[in-house]
Design a protein around this motif. Sequence first.
Motif, PDB file in Angstrom:
ATOM      1  N   THR A  27     109.848  86.721  14.334  1.00 18.48           N
ATOM      2  CA  THR A  27     108.781  85.815  14.769  1.00 18.48           C
ATOM      3  C   THR A  27     107.634  86.197  15.188  1.00 18.48           C
ATOM      4  O   THR A  27     107.501  87.302  15.782  1.00 18.48           O
ATOM      5  CB  THR A  27     109.434  84.576  15.758  1.00 18.48           C
ATOM      6  N   ASN A  28     106.328  85.693  15.011  1.00 12.08           N
ATOM      7  CA  ASN A  28     105.077  86.023  15.492  1.00 12.08           C
ATOM      8  C   ASN A  28     104.478  84.758  16.431  1.00 12.08           C
ATOM      9  O   ASN A  28     103.234  84.904  16.522  1.00 12.08           O
ATOM     10  CB  ASN A  28     104.113  86.304  14.426  1.00 12.08           C
ATOM     11  N   GLY A  29     105.352  83.881  16.789  1.00 19.92           N
ATOM     12  CA  GLY A  29     104.916  82.747  17.615  1.00 19.92           C
ATOM     13  C   GLY A  29     104.483  81.675  16.939  1.00 19.92           C
ATOM     14  O   GLY A  29     103.961  80.668  17.638  1.00 19.92           O
ATOM     15  N   THR A  30     104.238  81.625  15.465  1.00 20.42           N
ATOM     16  CA  THR A  30     103.907  80.484  14.715  1.00 20.42           C
ATOM     17  C   THR A  30     104.789  80.243  13.719  1.00 20.42           C
ATOM     18  O   THR A  30     104.919  79.136  13.123  1.00 20.42           O
ATOM     19  CB  THR A  30     102.585  80.633  13.994  1.00 20.42           C
ATOM     20  N   SER A  65     122.535  90.773  16.784  1.00 23.62           N
ATOM     21  CA  SER A  65     121.666  89.471  16.752  1.00 23.62           C
ATOM     22  C   SER A  65     120.569  89.506  17.729  1.00 23.62           C
ATOM     23  O   SER A  65     120.822  89.700  18.917  1.00 23.62           O
ATOM     24  CB  SER A  65     122.911  88.356  16.868  1.00 23.62           C
ATOM     25  N   GLU A  66     119.193  89.463  17.157  1.00 28.92           N
ATOM     26  CA  GLU A  66     118.212  89.842  18.083  1.00 28.92           C
ATOM     27  C   GLU A  66     116.924  88.977  17.592  1.00 28.92           C
ATOM     28  O   GLU A  66     116.997  88.525  16.640  1.00 28.92           O
ATOM     29  CB  GLU A  66     117.770  91.215  18.301  1.00 28.92           C
ATOM     30  N   VAL A  67     115.895  88.913  18.569  1.00 29.74           N
ATOM     31  CA  VAL A  67     114.646  88.571  18.158  1.00 29.74           C
ATOM     32  C   VAL A  67     113.697  89.779  18.088  1.00 29.74           C
ATOM     33  O   VAL A  67     113.533  90.567  18.558  1.00 29.74           O
ATOM     34  CB  VAL A  67     114.117  87.669  19.109  1.00 29.74           C
ATOM     35  N   VAL A  68     113.192  89.531  16.891  1.00 27.71           N
ATOM     36  CA  VAL A  68     112.170  90.805  16.522  1.00 27.71           C
ATOM     37  C   VAL A  68     110.911  90.195  16.368  1.00 27.71           C
ATOM     38  O   VAL A  68     110.516  89.535  15.474  1.00 27.71           O
ATOM     39  CB  VAL A  68     112.710  91.507  14.969  1.00 27.71           C
ATOM     40  N   PRO A  69     109.846  90.814  17.269  1.00 30.40           N
ATOM     41  CA  PRO A  69     108.495  90.603  17.344  1.00 30.40           C
ATOM     42  C   PRO A  69     107.757  91.021  15.905  1.00 30.40           C
ATOM     43  O   PRO A  69     107.937  92.149  15.212  1.00 30.40           O
ATOM     44  CB  PRO A  69     107.826  91.104  18.313  1.00 30.40           C
ATOM     45  N   LEU A  70     106.935  89.958  15.380  1.00 31.71           N
ATOM     46  CA  LEU A  70     106.128  90.479  14.165  1.00 31.71           C
ATOM     47  C   LEU A  70     104.446  90.511  14.427  1.00 31.71           C
ATOM     48  O   LEU A  70     104.292  89.650  15.618  1.00 31.71           O
ATOM     49  CB  LEU A  70     106.352  89.366  13.002  1.00 31.71           C
ATOM     50  N   PRO A  71     104.005  91.266  13.742  1.00 31.02           N
ATOM     51  CA  PRO A  71     102.440  91.240  13.809  1.00 31.02           C
ATOM     52  C   PRO A  71     101.888  89.653  13.925  1.00 31.02           C
ATOM     53  O   PRO A  71     102.371  88.967  13.304  1.00 31.02           O
ATOM     54  CB  PRO A  71     101.705  91.962  12.841  1.00 31.02           C
ATOM     55  N   ASP A  72     100.926  89.492  14.722  1.00 30.00           N
ATOM     56  CA  ASP A  72     100.056  88.074  14.768  1.00 30.00           C
ATOM     57  C   ASP A  72      99.660  87.386  13.525  1.00 30.00           C
ATOM     58  O   ASP A  72      99.678  86.322  13.148  1.00 30.00           O
ATOM     59  CB  ASP A  72      98.919  88.013  15.856  1.00 30.00           C
ATOM     60  N   ASP A  73      99.457  88.447  12.569  1.00 29.99           N
ATOM     61  CA  ASP A  73      98.653  88.026  11.149  1.00 29.99           C
ATOM     62  C   ASP A  73      99.930  88.027  10.097  1.00 29.99           C
ATOM     63  O   ASP A  73      99.496  87.846   8.959  1.00 29.99           O
ATOM     64  CB  ASP A  73      97.588  88.848  10.784  1.00 29.99           C
ATOM     65  N   HIS A  74     101.073  88.301  10.426  1.00 34.53           N
ATOM     66  CA  HIS A  74     102.205  88.325   9.602  1.00 34.53           C
ATOM     67  C   HIS A  74     102.155  86.826   8.945  1.00 34.53           C
ATOM     68  O   HIS A  74     102.313  85.809   9.666  1.00 34.53           O
ATOM     69  CB  HIS A  74     103.546  89.018  10.273  1.00 34.53           C
TER      70      HIS A  74
END
Length: 251
Positions: free
Chosen positions: A49-52, A66-75
């Motif tokens: 996820t990147n928040g959107t 099983s985890e949450v993986v942050p992605l870049p904002d522009d992904h």
Amino acid sequence: MPELQMSQQVRALLGPEGVARAAEVSLADGTCVYCRTCLEGTVNMVVRTNGTFVHVVYVHAACGPSEVVPLPDDHQPPVPADGYDMTMTAAVLDHDGTNLPVLVAETVAKAYAFDGSSGPGPIPELTSVVASSLLGDGFTLISRITQEAPPQIPEWVGVLLLGHGPAGEDGLLVLDPEGGKFYAGSVELPDSWLPAAAHYGWAVLYVGDVGLAELRGDDKDAVKALRAAAQAGRLVGARIAIGVPPPNTAA
């Protein structure tokens, strides 16, 4: 049959609705995003996820947690032509008194957009990225599958490759207007499906979260599941042209 596991971190991010929707997936035909082999045994859910948007994928327990993986904002979230693991089920179903050839596509990995303005905590509402993309391409939101078939959309085409699979099974290639591969894989055709598709020159393609891979061979429950998906607003559809290549007569 694979057994799905979700960490508390994943559950907290998705919230009750997200957990329920992500758990609807059939893993029977899925592959691990890390080792690219068939999912079996204990399977862990990973949320990128990147928040959107959130991209829900699945991995073997031995391949990752099983985890949450942050992605870049522009992904950007993956669209159908990016190549989702997908199951395809063929059936002949009644539409307003006429039996029509039907294909039902279901993605294994899921991508959902959401409004990230609500701050931390569970995601309030999820919108299917695949369904939104297809609606933009001319697909129709389906509320009842017993109604008249949805309109045909130009330049979407399904090509049947009869008996050309690795084990002699039938294959299906579905292309979007830009030539992107929406689906490329095997499909099991009921006896009456091919004559109906040949008669009309098209088939009804439904796309959504239905769970038909677990119900193959149980026609009544499969129809109930398809109707339930439509009533829940999780099914889009269109008629697409169907072509069968001529037999290869070369010596």
